[in-house]
Design a protein around this motif. Structure first.
Motif, PDB file in Angstrom:
ATOM      1  N   ALA A   7       1.936 -10.571   5.305  1.00  0.00           N
ATOM      2  CA  ALA A   7       2.407 -11.507   6.331  1.00  0.00           C
ATOM      3  C   ALA A   7       2.641 -10.785   7.650  1.00  0.00           C
ATOM      4  O   ALA A   7       2.301 -11.304   8.727  1.00  0.00           O
ATOM      5  CB  ALA A   7       3.688 -12.196   5.869  1.00  0.00           C
ATOM      6  N   ALA A   8       3.226  -9.572   7.579  1.00  0.00           N
ATOM      7  CA  ALA A   8       3.453  -8.801   8.807  1.00  0.00           C
ATOM      8  C   ALA A   8       2.130  -8.417   9.463  1.00  0.00           C
ATOM      9  O   ALA A   8       2.000  -8.467  10.697  1.00  0.00           O
ATOM     10  CB  ALA A   8       4.275  -7.544   8.494  1.00  0.00           C
ATOM     11  N   ARG A   9       1.147  -8.025   8.633  1.00  0.00           N
ATOM     12  CA  ARG A   9      -0.165  -7.672   9.172  1.00  0.00           C
ATOM     13  C   ARG A   9      -0.839  -8.896   9.815  1.00  0.00           C
ATOM     14  O   ARG A   9      -1.436  -8.795  10.891  1.00  0.00           O
ATOM     15  CB  ARG A   9      -1.040  -7.106   8.068  1.00  0.00           C
ATOM     16  N   ALA A  10      -0.709 -10.049   9.166  1.00  0.00           N
ATOM     17  CA  ALA A  10      -1.301 -11.267   9.721  1.00  0.00           C
ATOM     18  C   ALA A  10      -0.642 -11.636  11.046  1.00  0.00           C
ATOM     19  O   ALA A  10      -1.324 -12.046  12.003  1.00  0.00           O
ATOM     20  CB  ALA A  10      -1.169 -12.414   8.722  1.00  0.00           C
ATOM     21  N   ARG A  11       0.695 -11.461  11.112  1.00  0.00           N
ATOM     22  CA  ARG A  11       1.391 -11.752  12.376  1.00  0.00           C
ATOM     23  C   ARG A  11       0.943 -10.798  13.469  1.00  0.00           C
ATOM     24  O   ARG A  11       0.742 -11.200  14.633  1.00  0.00           O
ATOM     25  CB  ARG A  11       2.908 -11.662  12.180  1.00  0.00           C
ATOM     26  N   PRO A  71       7.017 -15.355  -8.977  1.00  0.00           N
ATOM     27  CA  PRO A  71       7.448 -14.118  -8.312  1.00  0.00           C
ATOM     28  C   PRO A  71       7.612 -14.235  -6.802  1.00  0.00           C
ATOM     29  O   PRO A  71       8.589 -13.724  -6.242  1.00  0.00           O
ATOM     30  CB  PRO A  71       6.335 -13.130  -8.683  1.00  0.00           C
ATOM     31  N   LEU A  72       6.684 -14.914  -6.121  1.00  0.00           N
ATOM     32  CA  LEU A  72       6.741 -14.957  -4.666  1.00  0.00           C
ATOM     33  C   LEU A  72       7.819 -15.893  -4.143  1.00  0.00           C
ATOM     34  O   LEU A  72       8.034 -15.965  -2.930  1.00  0.00           O
ATOM     35  CB  LEU A  72       5.374 -15.358  -4.096  1.00  0.00           C
ATOM     36  N   ILE A 110       4.298  -6.703  -1.161  1.00  0.00           N
ATOM     37  CA  ILE A 110       2.893  -6.858  -0.765  1.00  0.00           C
ATOM     38  C   ILE A 110       2.730  -8.105   0.097  1.00  0.00           C
ATOM     39  O   ILE A 110       2.051  -8.075   1.127  1.00  0.00           O
ATOM     40  CB  ILE A 110       1.995  -6.934  -2.019  1.00  0.00           C
ATOM     41  N   GLU A 111       3.373  -9.204  -0.325  1.00  0.00           N
ATOM     42  CA  GLU A 111       3.263 -10.433   0.462  1.00  0.00           C
ATOM     43  C   GLU A 111       3.873 -10.245   1.849  1.00  0.00           C
ATOM     44  O   GLU A 111       3.318 -10.696   2.854  1.00  0.00           O
ATOM     45  CB  GLU A 111       3.967 -11.588  -0.247  1.00  0.00           C
ATOM     46  N   ARG A 122       7.938  -5.600 -10.824  1.00  0.00           N
ATOM     47  CA  ARG A 122       6.689  -6.244 -10.438  1.00  0.00           C
ATOM     48  C   ARG A 122       6.939  -7.396  -9.468  1.00  0.00           C
ATOM     49  O   ARG A 122       6.141  -7.634  -8.546  1.00  0.00           O
ATOM     50  CB  ARG A 122       5.947  -6.742 -11.678  1.00  0.00           C
ATOM     51  N   MET A 123       8.039  -8.113  -9.666  1.00  0.00           N
ATOM     52  CA  MET A 123       8.385  -9.176  -8.716  1.00  0.00           C
ATOM     53  C   MET A 123       8.648  -8.590  -7.332  1.00  0.00           C
ATOM     54  O   MET A 123       8.171  -9.109  -6.321  1.00  0.00           O
ATOM     55  CB  MET A 123       9.626  -9.930  -9.199  1.00  0.00           C
ATOM     56  N   ARG A 124       9.420  -7.517  -7.294  1.00  0.00           N
ATOM     57  CA  ARG A 124       9.717  -6.889  -6.007  1.00  0.00           C
ATOM     58  C   ARG A 124       8.444  -6.357  -5.358  1.00  0.00           C
ATOM     59  O   ARG A 124       8.257  -6.471  -4.142  1.00  0.00           O
ATOM     60  CB  ARG A 124      10.729  -5.757  -6.193  1.00  0.00           C
TER      61      ARG A 124
END
Length: 427
Positions: free
Chosen positions: A342-346, A205-206, A337-338, A330-332
C-alpha cells in the motif's frame, strides 16, 4: 516428558514429522484429525473448537489452581480461539465438525448456547439469568460467543468509549463482570468464576490488524490462533469416525470449587516465570501466553476425562502454542506485506501525480516563453525574469522542449565579457 508423549521437536530433516507425531500421540487427537478431514476442514481449527466445547461443558467451579499461596487467585478455563484463514476456508464447517465430534450424553455437560458478541455491557447481561421474582441468579448455561468475521469484534472494540475489550479480558480470566448502574434493569453484576464462556472468531489475516494492534492491552495474547487451512489435506476424503463419547469428569451442576491438579514440574516452570516478571528479569508483553498454554494443557486433560494436568498434556500444549505462534506471525507478516504494498502504491501514485503536475507546469512555462519571444534574440535572463516565481524552476525543461519541437533557437553569446544565452523564435 512422559513415555506416552513422543518427541514433538524432531527437526524436519529427522525421520518423524512433528505434526504427525502430535496427531498420533493420543486416540482422541487422531480422531479429531480424521473428523476434520472427513468434513474437509482444518484439523487445527476443529481441535480449537473441540477444546472450546470441552471448556464450556465443565462447570465454572473447575479452575486452575493458583501459583502462590492465595487460594482465591485461581484461573478460569474460559478460552478465546481465532480460526485464521482467507474467506471460504470453512471456518463454519470446522465449528460444526467439532460439535458433532463430542457425543455428550444428557447430564454429561452443560447446555451450550451459541450467541453473537455484543457490547461490553451486553456480555454481563448474557452471562446472568433472572428468576421468576426478578432476582439475578448465575446462569446455568455456558455461552459460545460466535464471531464469524473478525470485523465485528474490531468494530466493537473500536467504538468510542467501548468497554468490550476490557470486559473480554476479564471474561478470559473469569473475573467479575458488569457495571454499576442506577437503572436496576441495566445493572447486571456477574460474580467471578460463576460463569463459563468461550469466544471463537473467524479471522481473515488482512482484517486482523486492529485486534493485533491491541497488544498493549493484552487482548491478542489471550487468543489461541489456529489455521483454518490444511495444506496436508488428502486427495481422498476419509470416512468420518464415530463421535467421541465424552462427559465432564465433574458434574455440570457442581458448585464447589474444584481445582485441577497440575504436575509439580509444570508449576515450577510457571512459578519461575512469574518471579522473573515480578523481578523485571522478563519484561516482554507475552505474560498471558503461559496461561493460554496451561489452559490448553488442562483442556487436553479434561478431553481425556482427567482432572490432573500431566507433563504429557503440557508438552502437547507446547506444540499447539507453537502452531498458534506461527499462525500469529504469519498474520503479522501478511499485514506487513500489505502495508508495504500500500505504501509503495501510494508513493507511485504520488510520483505519477507529481510527474503530471510537472509536465503541466513545463507546458505552461513553454507557452509563456513563446509569448515573450520574437525572431529577434532575447536574453534568457530577461525571459526568466518575466516568468512567475512558481514557473522559473521549469524554464530549462521548457526551453529544451521548445528546441526539440523546432519552435525556438538557442544562441550562445557574450555580453561585457561574460557568456550569456539568447533565445529567439525560429523564422
Amino acid at each position: 516428558m512422559t513415555a506416552t508423549t513422543p518427541d514433538l521437536h524432531t527437526t524436519e530433516s529427522g525421520d518423524l514429522d512433528p505434526e504427525s507425531v502430535f496427531w498420533e500421540a493420543r486416540p482422541e487427537l487422531a480422531a479429531v484429525r480424521q473428523t476434520a478431514r472427513a468434513a474437509m476442514a482444518s484439523p487445527w481449527a476443529v481441535l480449537g473448537c473441540v477444546l472450546a466445547r470441552v471448556s464450556l461443558s465443565v462447570p465454572p467451579s473447575v479452575v486452575i489452581p493458583p501459583l502462590g499461596n492465595d487460594r482465591s487467585a485461581v484461573a478460569s478455563l474460559n478460552v478465546f480461539v481465532g480460526l485464521v484463514g482467507p474467506s471460504g476456508t470453512g471456518k463454519g464447517v470446522a465449528t460444526a465438525a467439532a460439535e458433532d465430534f463430542l457425543a455428550t450424553p444428557p447430564g454429561g455437560g452443560r447446555l451450550i448456547e451459541k450467541l453473537p458478541l455484543g457490547s461490553g455491557e451486553g456480555i454481563s447481561h448474557t452471562l446472568i439469568d433472572t428468576d421468576s421474582e426478578g432476582d439475578v441468579t448465575p446462569s446455568i448455561r455456558s455461552v459460545w460467543f460466535d464471531v464469524p468475521e473478525i470485523d465485528t469484534l474490531t468494530a466493537l472494540i473500536g467504538r468510542q468509549a467501548s468497554t468490550t475489550s476490557s470486559e473480554l479480558r476479564k471474561m478470559f480470566s473469569g473475573e467479575g463482570l458488569g457495571f454499576q448502574n442506577s437503572d436496576a434493569a441495566r445493572r447486571k453484576i456477574v460474580p467471578a468464576h460463576s460463569y463459563r464462556a468461550a469466544l471463537v472468531a473467524g479471522v481473515q489475516p488482512l482484517k486482523a490488524g486492529p485486534l493485533l494492534d491491541d497488544a498493549a492491552g493484552g487482548t491478542p495474547q489471550r487468543f489461541l490462533w489456529l489455521p483454518a487451512t490444511d495444506p496436508g489435506a488428502p486427495d481422498v476424503t476419509p470416512p468420518a469416525p464415530e463421535p467421541l463419547s465424552w462427559s465432564s469428569p465433574v458434574l455440570a451442576t457442581e458448585h464447589r470449587r474444584t481445582p485441577l491438579t497440575v504436575a509439580a514440574s509444570i508449576t515450577a516452570i510457571l512459578r519461575k516465570e512469574r518471579l522473573d516478571r515480578l523481578r523485571e528479569v522478563v519484561t516482554d508483553g507475552n505474560g498471558q501466553q503461559s496461561l493460554v498454554r496451561l489452559k490448553v494443557a488442562s483442556l487436553l486433560a479434561l478431553l481425556a476425562r482427567r482432572l490432573d494436568v500431566t507433563e504429557g498434556d503440557w508438552q502437547l500444549a507446547d506444540y499447539i502454542m507453537h502452531i498458534s505462534d506461527r499462525t500469529r506471525t504469519r498474520m503479522r507478516d501478511a499485514l506487513r506485506i500489505e502495508a508495504a504494498q500500500a505504501a509503495r502504491a501510494r508513493a507511485e501514485a504520488r510520483a505519477a501525480f507529481d510527474e503530471h503536475q510537472d509536465d503541466a507546469a513545463v507546458h505552461r512555462t513553454a507557452d509563456k516563453i513563446l509569448a515573450k519571444l520574437t525572431t529577434d534574440p532575447t536574453p534568457a535572463s530577461t525571459v526568466r525574469a518575466a516568468l512567475g516565481k512558481n514557473l522559473r524552476e521549469y524554464i530549462e525543461a521548457a526551453v529544451d522542449s521548445l528546441i526539440r519541437r523546432g519552435l525556438v533557437e538557442r544562441l550562445d553569446d557574450e555580453y561585457q565579457g561574460r557568456p550569456r544565452i539568447l533565445l529567439r523564435l525560429r523564422a
